[in-house]
Design a protein around this motif. Structure first.
Motif, PDB file in Angstrom:
ATOM      1  N   GLY A 138       0.825  -1.198   0.000  1.00  0.00           N
ATOM      2  CA  GLY A 138       0.000   0.000   0.000  1.00  0.00           C
ATOM      3  C   GLY A 138       0.860   1.247   0.000  1.00  0.00           C
ATOM      4  N   ARG A 139       0.286   2.368  -0.421  1.00  0.00           N
ATOM      5  CA  ARG A 139       0.989   3.656  -0.434  1.00  0.00           C
ATOM      6  C   ARG A 139       0.147   4.696   0.288  1.00  0.00           C
ATOM      7  NH1 ARG A 139      -1.259   7.129  -4.123  1.00  0.00           N
ATOM      8  NH2 ARG A 139      -2.687   6.198  -5.663  1.00  0.00           N
ATOM      9  N   ILE A 140       0.804   5.685   0.848  1.00  0.00           N
ATOM     10  CA  ILE A 140       0.113   6.739   1.591  1.00  0.00           C
ATOM     11  C   ILE A 140      -0.476   7.738   0.602  1.00  0.00           C
ATOM     12  CG2 ILE A 140       0.368   8.615   3.245  1.00  0.00           C
ATOM     13  CD1 ILE A 140       2.672   7.080   4.513  1.00  0.00           C
ATOM     14  N   VAL A 141      -1.798   7.961   0.723  1.00  0.00           N
ATOM     15  CA  VAL A 141      -2.474   8.971  -0.076  1.00  0.00           C
ATOM     16  C   VAL A 141      -2.342  10.329   0.599  1.00  0.00           C
ATOM     17  CG1 VAL A 141      -4.691   9.710  -1.031  1.00  0.00           C
ATOM     18  CG2 VAL A 141      -4.080   7.285  -0.998  1.00  0.00           C
ATOM     19  N   GLY A 142      -2.504  10.374   1.895  1.00  0.00           N
ATOM     20  CA  GLY A 142      -2.364  11.599   2.666  1.00  0.00           C
ATOM     21  C   GLY A 142      -2.598  11.299   4.137  1.00  0.00           C
ATOM     22  N   ARG A 143      -2.137  12.211   4.968  1.00  0.00           N
ATOM     23  CA  ARG A 143      -2.290  12.023   6.407  1.00  0.00           C
ATOM     24  C   ARG A 143      -2.447  13.362   7.089  1.00  0.00           C
ATOM     25  NH1 ARG A 143       2.791  12.040   9.171  1.00  0.00           N
ATOM     26  NH2 ARG A 143       4.481  12.682   7.768  1.00  0.00           N
ATOM     27  N   ASP A 144      -3.113  13.360   8.253  1.00  0.00           N
ATOM     28  CA  ASP A 144      -3.367  14.578   9.018  1.00  0.00           C
ATOM     29  C   ASP A 144      -2.951  14.359  10.466  1.00  0.00           C
ATOM     30  OD1 ASP A 144      -4.284  17.083   9.817  1.00  0.00           O
ATOM     31  OD2 ASP A 144      -6.299  16.317  10.236  1.00  0.00           O
ATOM     32  N   PRO A 145      -1.744  14.789  10.859  1.00  0.00           N
ATOM     33  CA  PRO A 145      -1.299  14.598  12.244  1.00  0.00           C
ATOM     34  C   PRO A 145      -2.229  15.245  13.265  1.00  0.00           C
ATOM     35  CG  PRO A 145       0.530  15.234  10.831  1.00  0.00           C
ATOM     36  CD  PRO A 145      -0.724  15.419  10.033  1.00  0.00           C
ATOM     37  N   GLY A 146      -2.884  16.371  12.904  1.00  0.00           N
ATOM     38  CA  GLY A 146      -3.726  17.076  13.866  1.00  0.00           C
ATOM     39  C   GLY A 146      -4.964  16.290  14.273  1.00  0.00           C
ATOM     40  N   SER A 147      -5.406  15.365  13.429  1.00  0.00           N
ATOM     41  CA  SER A 147      -6.563  14.530  13.773  1.00  0.00           C
ATOM     42  C   SER A 147      -6.182  13.069  13.938  1.00  0.00           C
ATOM     43  CB  SER A 147      -7.639  14.652  12.683  1.00  0.00           C
ATOM     44  OG  SER A 147      -7.151  14.174  11.450  1.00  0.00           O
ATOM     45  N   ASP A 148      -4.896  12.747  13.701  1.00  0.00           N
ATOM     46  CA  ASP A 148      -4.354  11.388  13.776  1.00  0.00           C
ATOM     47  C   ASP A 148      -5.077  10.456  12.798  1.00  0.00           C
ATOM     48  OD1 ASP A 148      -2.618   9.407  14.621  1.00  0.00           O
ATOM     49  OD2 ASP A 148      -3.927   8.754  16.257  1.00  0.00           O
ATOM     50  N   LEU A 149      -5.327  10.957  11.582  1.00  0.00           N
ATOM     51  CA  LEU A 149      -5.966  10.154  10.554  1.00  0.00           C
ATOM     52  C   LEU A 149      -5.101  10.132   9.295  1.00  0.00           C
ATOM     53  CD1 LEU A 149      -9.656  11.379  10.970  1.00  0.00           C
ATOM     54  CD2 LEU A 149      -8.804   9.070  11.474  1.00  0.00           C
ATOM     55  N   ALA A 150      -5.224   9.032   8.549  1.00  0.00           N
ATOM     56  CA  ALA A 150      -4.486   8.884   7.302  1.00  0.00           C
ATOM     57  C   ALA A 150      -5.267   7.978   6.369  1.00  0.00           C
ATOM     58  CB  ALA A 150      -3.089   8.321   7.559  1.00  0.00           C
ATOM     59  N   VAL A 151      -4.960   8.088   5.056  1.00  0.00           N
ATOM     60  CA  VAL A 151      -5.597   7.255   4.044  1.00  0.00           C
ATOM     61  C   VAL A 151      -4.508   6.557   3.243  1.00  0.00           C
ATOM     62  CG1 VAL A 151      -7.086   7.204   2.007  1.00  0.00           C
ATOM     63  CG2 VAL A 151      -7.606   8.772   3.891  1.00  0.00           C
ATOM     64  N   VAL A 152      -4.676   5.241   3.038  1.00  0.00           N
ATOM     65  CA  VAL A 152      -3.723   4.415   2.310  1.00  0.00           C
ATOM     66  C   VAL A 152      -4.449   3.755   1.148  1.00  0.00           C
ATOM     67  CG1 VAL A 152      -2.151   2.443   2.453  1.00  0.00           C
ATOM     68  CG2 VAL A 152      -2.363   4.020   4.393  1.00  0.00           C
ATOM     69  N   LYS A 153      -3.722   3.613   0.027  1.00  0.00           N
ATOM     70  CA  LYS A 153      -4.305   2.957  -1.144  1.00  0.00           C
ATOM     71  C   LYS A 153      -3.583   1.626  -1.386  1.00  0.00           C
ATOM     72  CE  LYS A 153      -6.819   2.745  -4.942  1.00  0.00           C
ATOM     73  NZ  LYS A 153      -8.283   2.620  -4.966  1.00  0.00           N
TER      74      LYS A 153
END
Length: 512
Positions: free
Chosen positions: A259-274
């Motif tokens: 999988g690869r990282i699509v994007g992440r948000d440290p301020g909400s501790d969320l990320a999306v992987v494809k």
């Protein structure tokens, strides 16, 4: 009975469980033989009858010179009116004929009892009468006890022998014909709204992530598949791979892919992987976290400690719980995450991060993100103590959409800087600029609502604030454009204002 429970005086009846039998008396025959006295059953011996005068028996025998038989003359005549009533050969009637006929002896005196030497009672018949056989005495108490014990031992022995004969098989202790019976047949289908039913629907959409980085130790976590084959997880799970490294995704059917990282948000501790491949995995259903109430049953699914497909259950313990998630060592350059979390007692352990928290319908209501432990050491991982925290799914939905569409998430704000040294009730807006920034942003949501430097914010949407972290977490959970109600205090007077949350495209240097 122990000494502690024994009565202070005497003993309880239970101290003598066996009945205390009456003293055992030997039969009169035995006493006569032991003491030299004549037997009670020997009242008649060879036609003798005891003399009440106590004279020796041989001198008072019937038919002796002292007592001649019929037709015999006495050695010494006695006057007719003599008081020696027993000198007559028999007790006759007025005619002088024997009343009993023939040579029968007279009956014994009534109630004859031993009255001295040479006297004996008459023999008793079957009913205690004259001329019968001696009466039989029953066995003593001791004999009955011994007999009962013997019977019990014999019965026990026979039972043991019977058991042995029934259970032995060739002397080996096994029984070739032994069986516990057939296994009960039962359906494995469960009701759709049961825990098992929900788990069977959700498990295929949950994945396990293994993140390896060249400069850091491997990290494991969880995630779930959403529309178009994207995987939602925590930022702290995939962060090590942000600067090199790879992500391995394992699906519920044990198949793996990269999988690869699509994007992440440290301020909400969320990320999306494809992932490169989804193997036909179904997407999960997202719910509405605003409809969650305390006490709702929830199910946490993930890979704690690498144990994929683990299901735990619990309830919603609290809402809007302020949680700060981030690197406690302080070495990370990323900002901490401020989460207005859903608290649950469903068991969440390291490795559950990024997995779904679902309701009784199988809908995702939160993203498992943090746990509270009793150990604060970074060298050891603490286990679940029933304090787990999940990011509300409404916030996760918004952040995932923004990441997939723009590659980054927006940061909600109201345009104020907080006074970190304030210890009173509520949260106070700073009175002075902080790092060159004004306490209230000009033309920001707070300024447009009439708030000023030094005002104390008491409530947000009716929720009383405890500290500044709670205020930041609440604002971060709101979607840009949403309206909130603020109760604040100025110069001792309370006021209420409504303001609209806005957002920055890039993180602000100070949470606001």
């Amino acid at each position: 009975m122990t000494d502690e429970s024994r009565p202070p005086e005497g003993r309880m009846p239970s101290d003598f469980p066996d009945p205390q039998g009456r003293p055992e008396f030997l039969p009169a025959d035995d006493q006569a033989e032991q003491s030299g006295w004549r037997s009670e059953t020997a009242s008649f011996e060879s036609g003798r009858w005891g003399d009440p005068s106590g004279r020796p028996a041989d001198t008072a025998s019937y038919g002796s010179p002292s007592y001649p038989g019929p037709g015999q003359a006495r050695a010494e005549e006695t006057p007719h009116n003599s008081t020696r009533a027993y000198e007559s050969p028999y007790f006759g009637n007025s005619a002088g004929a024997p009343p009993y006929g023939g040579d029968k002896r007279p009956p014994p005196p009534p109630n004859a009892l031993g009255m001295g030497a040479g006297w004996a009672p008459p023999p008793s018949g079957p009913q205690g009468g004259f001329g019968g056989a001696p009466g039989r005495r029953g066995p003593g108490t001791g004999v009955l006890i011994v007999l009962a014990v013997v019977i019990a031992l014999v019965a026990s022995g026979l039972g043991s022998v019977g058991t042995f004969l029934l259970t032995r098989s060739g002397g080996s202790g096994t029984d070739p014909s032994y069986s516990l019976g057939p296994i009960p047949s039962a359906a494995t289908n469960r009701a759709p709204d049961s825990i098992a039913g929900v788990a069977s629907r959700v498990l295929p959409s949950v994945v396990s992530l293994e993140v390896n980085a060249s400069s850091a130790e491997g990290v494991s976590g969880s995630g779930f598949l959403i529309k178009d084959g994207y995987v939602v997880t925590n930022n702290h799970v995939v962060a090590p791979a942000a600067k090199g490294g790879d992500i391995q995704i394992m699906f519920n059917n044990r198949k793996t892919t990269k999988g690869r990282i699509v994007g992440r948000d440290p301020g909400s501790d969320l990320a999306v992987v494809k992932p490169e491949e989804t193997f036909g995995t179904p997407e999960i259903t997202l719910g509405n976290s605003d409809q969650v109430v305390v006490g709702d049953p929830v199910i946490a699914i993930g890979s704690p400690l690498g144990l994929t497909g683990t299901v735990t259950t619990g309830i919603v313990s609290s809402l809007n719980r302020p949680v700060i998630a981030g690197d406690e060592s302080g070495t990370s350059t990323e900002e901490p995450a401020y989460i207005s979390a859903i608290q649950t007692d469903a068991a969440i352990n390291p490795g559950n991060s990024g997995g779904p928290l679902v309701n009784g319908k199988g809908e995702v209501v939160g993203v498992n993100s943090a746990i509270a432990t009793l150990s604060r050491s970074m060298s050891s991982q603490g286990g679940s103590i029933g304090l787990g925290f999940a990011i509300p799914v409404n916030q996760a939905r918004r952040v995932a959409e923004e990441i997939i569409t723009t590659g980054k998430a927006k940061r909600p704000k109201i345009g104020i800087v907080l006074d970190k040294d304030y210890k009173g009730q509520g949260v106070r807006i700073s009175s002075d600029p902080v790092e060159g920034r004004a306490p209230v942003d000009a033309n920001g949501p707070a300024a447009k609502a009439g708030l000023k430097a030094g005002d104390v914010i008491l409530e947000i949407d009716g929720l009383t604030l405890q500290d500044g972290n709670e205020l930041i977490a609440l604002i971060r959970s709101k979607a840009p454009g949403s309206t909130i109600t603020v109760k604040y205090q100025r110069a001792g007077q309370q006021r209420t204002a409504k303001l609209t949350v806005t957002a920055d495209d890039s993180p602000a240097p100070t949470p606001s």
